[in-house]
Design a protein around this motif. Structure first.
Motif, mmCIF file in Angstrom:
data_model
loop_
_atom_site.group_PDB
_atom_site.id
_atom_site.type_symbol
_atom_site.label_atom_id
_atom_site.label_comp_id
_atom_site.label_asym_id
_atom_site.label_seq_id
_atom_site.Cartn_x
_atom_site.Cartn_y
_atom_site.Cartn_z
ATOM 1 N N PHE A 1 61.702 51.293 49.140
ATOM 2 C CA PHE A 1 62.485 51.123 50.175
ATOM 3 C C PHE A 1 62.673 52.270 51.046
ATOM 4 C CE2 PHE A 1 63.754 47.946 47.293
ATOM 5 C CZ PHE A 1 63.626 46.733 47.775
ATOM 6 N N VAL A 2 62.144 52.486 52.359
ATOM 7 C CA VAL A 2 61.864 53.793 52.959
ATOM 8 C C VAL A 2 62.680 53.283 54.593
ATOM 9 C CG1 VAL A 2 60.509 55.585 53.852
ATOM 10 C CG2 VAL A 2 59.593 54.035 51.853
ATOM 11 N N PRO A 3 63.419 54.247 54.960
ATOM 12 C CA PRO A 3 63.899 54.182 56.278
ATOM 13 C C PRO A 3 62.825 54.051 57.419
ATOM 14 C CG PRO A 3 65.217 55.795 55.172
ATOM 15 C CD PRO A 3 63.985 55.572 54.173
ATOM 16 N N VAL A 4 63.153 53.207 58.264
ATOM 17 C CA VAL A 4 62.182 53.492 59.643
ATOM 18 C C VAL A 4 62.728 54.068 60.731
ATOM 19 C CG1 VAL A 4 61.050 51.213 58.833
ATOM 20 C CG2 VAL A 4 63.198 51.218 60.311
ATOM 21 N N ALA A 5 61.820 54.618 61.829
ATOM 22 C CA ALA A 5 62.256 55.100 62.930
ATOM 23 C C ALA A 5 61.207 54.276 64.003
ATOM 24 C CB ALA A 5 61.493 56.563 62.948
ATOM 25 N N PRO A 6 61.938 53.970 64.879
ATOM 26 C CA PRO A 6 63.626 54.337 65.468
ATOM 27 C C PRO A 6 64.497 53.644 64.547
ATOM 28 C CG PRO A 6 62.745 52.785 66.907
ATOM 29 C CD PRO A 6 61.381 53.085 66.013
ATOM 30 N N HIS A 7 65.568 54.148 64.287
ATOM 31 C CA HIS A 7 66.657 53.424 63.380
ATOM 32 C C HIS A 7 67.039 52.350 64.070
ATOM 33 C CE1 HIS A 7 70.124 53.765 60.803
ATOM 34 N NE2 HIS A 7 70.930 53.477 61.758
ATOM 35 N N ALA A 8 67.457 51.511 63.178
ATOM 36 C CA ALA A 8 67.602 49.960 63.651
ATOM 37 C C ALA A 8 68.632 49.273 62.611
ATOM 38 C CB ALA A 8 66.459 48.952 63.843
ATOM 39 N N VAL A 9 69.713 48.823 63.223
ATOM 40 C CA VAL A 9 70.631 48.206 62.312
ATOM 41 C C VAL A 9 70.631 46.668 62.442
ATOM 42 C CG1 VAL A 9 72.108 50.075 62.156
ATOM 43 C CG2 VAL A 9 72.491 48.304 63.934
ATOM 44 N N GLY B 1 57.606 49.239 68.045
ATOM 45 C CA GLY B 1 56.675 49.967 67.434
ATOM 46 C C GLY B 1 55.299 49.732 68.092
ATOM 47 N N GLY B 2 55.311 48.845 69.152
ATOM 48 C CA GLY B 2 54.000 48.587 69.794
ATOM 49 C C GLY B 2 53.034 47.402 69.245
ATOM 50 N N PHE B 3 53.789 46.548 68.589
ATOM 51 C CA PHE B 3 52.958 45.493 68.117
ATOM 52 C C PHE B 3 53.901 44.227 68.097
ATOM 53 C CE2 PHE B 3 54.625 47.307 64.249
ATOM 54 C CZ PHE B 3 54.762 46.428 63.177
ATOM 55 N N VAL B 4 53.214 42.989 67.697
ATOM 56 C CA VAL B 4 53.840 42.016 67.734
ATOM 57 C C VAL B 4 53.793 41.521 66.166
ATOM 58 C CG1 VAL B 4 53.779 39.311 68.216
ATOM 59 C CG2 VAL B 4 53.286 40.893 69.924
ATOM 60 N N LEU B 5 55.026 40.993 65.618
ATOM 61 C CA LEU B 5 55.292 40.578 64.284
ATOM 62 C C LEU B 5 54.519 39.192 63.928
ATOM 63 C CD1 LEU B 5 56.533 40.851 61.597
ATOM 64 C CD2 LEU B 5 58.564 39.761 62.599
ATOM 65 N N SER B 6 53.574 39.364 63.197
ATOM 66 C CA SER B 6 52.751 38.051 63.045
ATOM 67 C C SER B 6 52.728 38.120 61.279
ATOM 68 C CB SER B 6 51.484 38.288 63.891
ATOM 69 O OG SER B 6 50.835 36.825 63.261
ATOM 70 N N PRO B 7 53.612 37.343 60.744
ATOM 71 C CA PRO B 7 53.488 37.497 59.297
ATOM 72 C C PRO B 7 52.075 36.769 58.774
ATOM 73 C CG PRO B 7 55.509 36.838 60.021
ATOM 74 C CD PRO B 7 54.859 36.690 61.126
ATOM 75 N N ALA C 1 55.847 57.337 49.978
ATOM 76 C CA ALA C 1 56.364 58.465 49.395
ATOM 77 C C ALA C 1 57.220 59.340 50.997
ATOM 78 C CB ALA C 1 55.658 59.421 48.972
ATOM 79 N N ARG C 2 56.902 58.489 51.801
ATOM 80 C CA ARG C 2 57.679 59.234 53.148
ATOM 81 C C ARG C 2 59.020 59.239 53.114
ATOM 82 N NH1 ARG C 2 54.407 58.432 57.980
ATOM 83 N NH2 ARG C 2 52.216 58.867 57.334
ATOM 84 N N PRO C 3 59.600 60.143 53.712
ATOM 85 C CA PRO C 3 61.295 60.242 53.950
ATOM 86 C C PRO C 3 61.626 59.201 54.819
ATOM 87 C CG PRO C 3 60.269 62.207 54.774
ATOM 88 C CD PRO C 3 59.081 61.568 54.031
ATOM 89 N N ARG C 4 60.896 58.869 55.825
ATOM 90 C CA ARG C 4 60.792 57.969 56.980
ATOM 91 C C ARG C 4 59.430 57.446 57.547
ATOM 92 N NH1 ARG C 4 65.499 56.693 59.501
ATOM 93 N NH2 ARG C 4 66.416 58.434 58.591
ATOM 94 N N ILE C 5 59.564 56.225 57.927
ATOM 95 C CA ILE C 5 58.235 55.465 58.381
ATOM 96 C C ILE C 5 58.366 55.150 59.797
ATOM 97 C CG2 ILE C 5 56.453 53.684 57.994
ATOM 98 C CD1 ILE C 5 57.296 53.417 55.170
ATOM 99 N N PRO C 6 57.489 55.657 60.743
ATOM 100 C CA PRO C 6 57.617 55.144 62.012
ATOM 101 C C PRO C 6 57.120 53.869 61.791
ATOM 102 C CG PRO C 6 56.493 57.433 61.943
ATOM 103 C CD PRO C 6 56.713 56.912 60.637
#
Length: 294
Positions: free
Chosen positions: A259-267, A216-222, A180-185
């Protein structure tokens, strides 16, 4: 015997008058009479009975003119077919596409192309970016809707028309604490289990998402992998994983995910059309022209 001889015979048969036949062909009457005489000499039969008052087909003439009409019709069809193929108005086009392109650029591109070139047969094959690049280089695809950037040999041998950038968004289950967040850090996704496509399937997009996670301070590890975007969304809907995807994936709304926008904005680079730089196909050239006009 040449096609002009056949046209002369058919024109005289239609008009039953050498003067009118000559005018329909745009030539003078004496050359027309000479053409018919030369044709009869070659065949060894008379095609027309001539008198000062009338022109009539002989039985040999009737048989010849009937066949001549078919030959001329076939020649006209061959001429039209060659010209249409040379303009890229006929032929076959095999186009690859990443799943997200089906919701972004594919519908508009195909509608515009079909309106301009309705007689071209189009076949679509869904496959990841890396597989499309390999298929293009091998000649198994004529064009591809994929996600740049391209690497290695593909970056040198393929041309790309970009349709524009699009934001990256988080996709989470509908009941998720962040839905429900307008934007997710992005940092709040650090402890979430990710489902992602394999890096080999689309290294450019994968690396952009990985870079966003590092910000965001972490390493992507699916924790789980799936190749197609809609499969990833479906797996998020189970409630077991989350993901980050291009915003075009959100065009197919479903109630079980958010589907929620993220912060920081990235394209990221949106789907782009790719084709072999040295491809001489006029059909491919027409597809590229259509894409550039959108």
């Amino acid at each position: 015997m040449e096609l002009r001889h056949l046209r002369c015979a058919v024109a005289v048969a239609d008009a039953l008058h050498f003067g009118r036949a000559a005018r329909s062909l745009g030539i003078a009457q004496p050359p027309l009479s000479q053409q018919i005489r030369a044709l009869e000499d070659e065949l060894g039969v008379r095609l027309f009975e001539r008198s000062s008052r009338r022109v009539a087909l002989t039985s040999a003439g009737e048989a010849f003119v009937a066949e001549a009409r078919g030959v001329l019709a076939g020649a006209d069809r061959a001429t039209r077919a060659a010209r249409m193929a040379g303009r890229g108005d006929t032929g076959r086009l095999v186009v690859g596409l990443v799943g997200s392109a089906a919701h972004a650029v594919l519908p508009g591109l195909m509608r515009a192309f079909r309106a301009r070139h309705p007689d071209v047969e189009v076949t679509l094959r869904e496959m990841p970016t890396a597989a499309q690049a390999a298929a293009l280089l091998a000649g198994d695809l004529d064009a591809g809707l994929l996600r740049p950037p391209l690497a290695g040999e593909a970056s040198h041998r393929l041309d790309v028309h970009a349709f524009g950038d699009e934001p990256l968004v988080a996709v989470v289950p509908a009941g998720h604490r962040l839905a429900a967040r307008p934007r997710i850090p992005v940092r709040e996704l650090a402890r979430e289990p990710f489902v992602m496509f394999p890096r080999a399937a689309g290294p450019g997009l994968y690396d952009q998402i990985a870079a966003l996670c590092r910000r965001g301070g972490f390493v992507l590890s699916p924790a789980q992998e799936a190749v197609q975007m809609q499969t990833i969304v479906g797996m998020v809907a189970t409630g077991l994983w989350i993901s980050i995807v291009p915003s075009s994936v959100a065009r197919t709304a479903r109630p079980d995910v958010a589907f929620v926008p993220v912060a920081p904005h990235a394209v990221t680079a949106g789907p782009a059309l790719a084709w072999r730089r040295d491809d001489p196909s006029p059909v491919v050239a027409n597809l590229v022209k259509t894409a550039r006009a959108l």
